[in-house]
Design a protein around this motif. Structure first.
Motif, PDB file in Angstrom:
ATOM      1  N   ALA A 196       0.826  -1.202   0.000  1.00 17.89           N
ATOM      2  CA  ALA A 196       0.000   0.000   0.000  1.00 17.89           C
ATOM      3  C   ALA A 196       0.862   1.254   0.000  1.00 17.89           C
ATOM      4  O   ALA A 196       0.541   2.249  -0.661  1.00 17.89           O
ATOM      5  N   VAL A 197       1.976   1.216   0.718  1.00 15.35           N
ATOM      6  CA  VAL A 197       2.898   2.355   0.719  1.00 15.35           C
ATOM      7  C   VAL A 197       3.504   2.535  -0.670  1.00 15.35           C
ATOM      8  O   VAL A 197       3.652   3.658  -1.160  1.00 15.35           O
ATOM      9  N   GLU A 198       3.823   1.435  -1.335  1.00 15.73           N
ATOM     10  CA  GLU A 198       4.344   1.521  -2.701  1.00 15.73           C
ATOM     11  C   GLU A 198       3.339   2.173  -3.645  1.00 15.73           C
ATOM     12  O   GLU A 198       3.718   2.859  -4.603  1.00 15.73           O
ATOM     13  N   LEU A 199       2.051   1.994  -3.356  1.00 12.09           N
ATOM     14  CA  LEU A 199       0.994   2.552  -4.217  1.00 12.09           C
ATOM     15  C   LEU A 199       0.673   4.006  -3.901  1.00 12.09           C
ATOM     16  O   LEU A 199      -0.113   4.623  -4.609  1.00 12.09           O
ATOM     17  N   GLY A 200       1.256   4.543  -2.821  1.00 12.12           N
ATOM     18  CA  GLY A 200       1.026   5.952  -2.531  1.00 12.12           C
ATOM     19  C   GLY A 200       0.637   6.275  -1.117  1.00 12.12           C
ATOM     20  O   GLY A 200       0.533   7.456  -0.756  1.00 12.12           O
ATOM     21  N   ALA A 201       0.389   5.256  -0.282  1.00 12.80           N
ATOM     22  CA  ALA A 201       0.082   5.543   1.118  1.00 12.80           C
ATOM     23  C   ALA A 201       1.300   6.166   1.801  1.00 12.80           C
ATOM     24  O   ALA A 201       2.444   5.792   1.527  1.00 12.80           O
ATOM     25  N   GLU A 202       1.046   7.119   2.701  1.00 13.20           N
ATOM     26  CA  GLU A 202       2.153   7.755   3.417  1.00 13.20           C
ATOM     27  C   GLU A 202       2.734   6.829   4.469  1.00 13.20           C
ATOM     28  O   GLU A 202       3.950   6.831   4.720  1.00 13.20           O
ATOM     29  N   ALA A 203       1.885   6.024   5.084  1.00 13.54           N
ATOM     30  CA  ALA A 203       2.358   5.117   6.132  1.00 13.54           C
ATOM     31  C   ALA A 203       1.372   3.981   6.311  1.00 13.54           C
ATOM     32  O   ALA A 203       0.167   4.136   6.046  1.00 13.54           O
ATOM     33  N   ALA A 204       1.884   2.831   6.759  1.00 14.27           N
ATOM     34  CA  ALA A 204       1.060   1.667   7.071  1.00 14.27           C
ATOM     35  C   ALA A 204       1.264   1.290   8.525  1.00 14.27           C
ATOM     36  O   ALA A 204       2.381   1.375   9.057  1.00 14.27           O
ATOM     37  N   PHE A 205       0.186   0.871   9.176  1.00 13.80           N
ATOM     38  CA  PHE A 205       0.215   0.542  10.596  1.00 13.80           C
ATOM     39  C   PHE A 205      -0.430  -0.824  10.808  1.00 13.80           C
ATOM     40  O   PHE A 205      -1.279  -1.266  10.014  1.00 13.80           O
TER      41      PHE A 205
END
Length: 321
Positions: A196-205
């Motif tokens: 998801a971060v690779e797709l543009g999310a700033e951060a994953a939790f």
């Protein structure tokens, strides 16, 4: 014609109800138009249909599928809008209490051809691959409406998406980041969060993890398992947009926190034909490409359904005709 269809329903073993083979097209109103399918994609809605949710026995057999791109009899390449309003309905078709989706009351898109109302056709944007456009009519349109119609966010705002990796969540990350939103995601799977971060999310939790700041909006499709976290992660005056409850729909309501902090809880279902046009235009102008897990011919639809049910999918499963 060749199609993937529910020959029966089975709540415990849905794939046992799936058939891929020749079937006569179901009946549709005489003024609908025929579209020769070029590509379609799967949604979890198809698995629920095989379980019998929203698909009673008197409508069987039923051709599955909501998403798709095809060619009209006059040679136009079109994207299908899956929401079918009732006769005489005007206005926002998602508010029609008698609306249905393709594959609920009328045959769906996992077939060599489908018949739909002429008003449910949207022109394919120039240069957009049919495999990409075949992904958008359900999960992408749902994400578009949640973000840009229901949430009230603006560029620069922060949005939390619960459950990275699902079709709506993946679409929301790509759309939101392209629109200048700061997108956070949660996931039980670290690898899905990283994607998801690779797709543009700033951060994953991790699921339930405390965020570094409260967000302006939450996109909620998980339900009971994430609801309390969604409420606690939201700024006062923020909005939770709900478009599903895959983990159940009876969590503690958190009513005291919601009223005291003046939060808004907004339901959202699919989207309108106009919103589908806007979505396609936005994707074309920003060159947004849906994540596609795999592409198979329609004859291999069972393989695609098995992959979807395995839970290992990241992105859309596309079937070509």
């Amino acid at each position: 014609m060749l199609a993937a269809y529910a020959a029966r329903t089975d709540a415990e073993n849905p794939l046992s109800a799936l058939e891929v083979g020749e079937i006569e097209p179901g009946e549709t109103p005489a003024d609908w138009v025929t579209v020769r399918m070029r590509a379609s994609s799967l949604n979890h809605h198809d698995i629920w249909s095989l379980r019998g949710v929203g698909l009673p026995a008197d409508r069987l057999p039923m051709i599955l599928g909501c998403d798709g791109v095809g060619e009209t009899e006059d040679g136009r390449i079109v994207v299908l809008h899956a929401v079918i309003p009732s006769a005489g309905w005007t206005g926002d078709e998602t508010l029609d209490p008698k609306r249905s989706l393709l594959s609920e009351r009328y045959p769906g898109t996992l077939a060599e051809q489908v018949r739909v109302p002429a008003g449910n056709l949207v022109a394919l944007p120039e240069g957009m691959p049919i495999e990409h456009a075949a992904c958008v009519s359900t999960s992408w349109l749902t994400a578009f409406r949640m973000l840009f119609v229901q949430s009230g966010v603006r560029p620069g705002d922060t949005v939390l998406v619960q459950g990275a990796g699902g079709g709506v969540a993946t679409a929301a990350v790509q759309l939101g980041s392209a629109a200048g939103l700061r997108m956070f995601v949660t996931s039980r799977d670290e690898a899905r969060g990283a994607k998801a971060v690779e797709l543009g999310a700033e951060a994953a939790f991790a699921s339930g993890e405390r965020l570094p700041q409260r967000v302006d909006a939450v996109l909620e499709t998980v339900g009971a398992a994430t609801w309390s976290h969604s409420v606690k992660s939201l700024k006062p005056g923020g909005t939770i947009v709900i478009a599903g409850a895959t983990s159940g729909d009876a969590p503690p309501a958190e009513l005291t926190r919601i009223f005291f902090q003046q939060m808004r809880v907004q339901g959202s279902t699919m989207g309108t034909r106009t919103e589908l046009q806007q979505l396609l235009s936005f994707m074309a102008s920003r060159r947004i490409e849906p994540v596609i897990d795999s592409v198979r011919p329609l004859s291999q639809a069972r393989d695609a359904f098995e992959r979807m049910e395995s839970g290992e999918v990241f992105g859309k499963l596309v079937l070509t005709v």
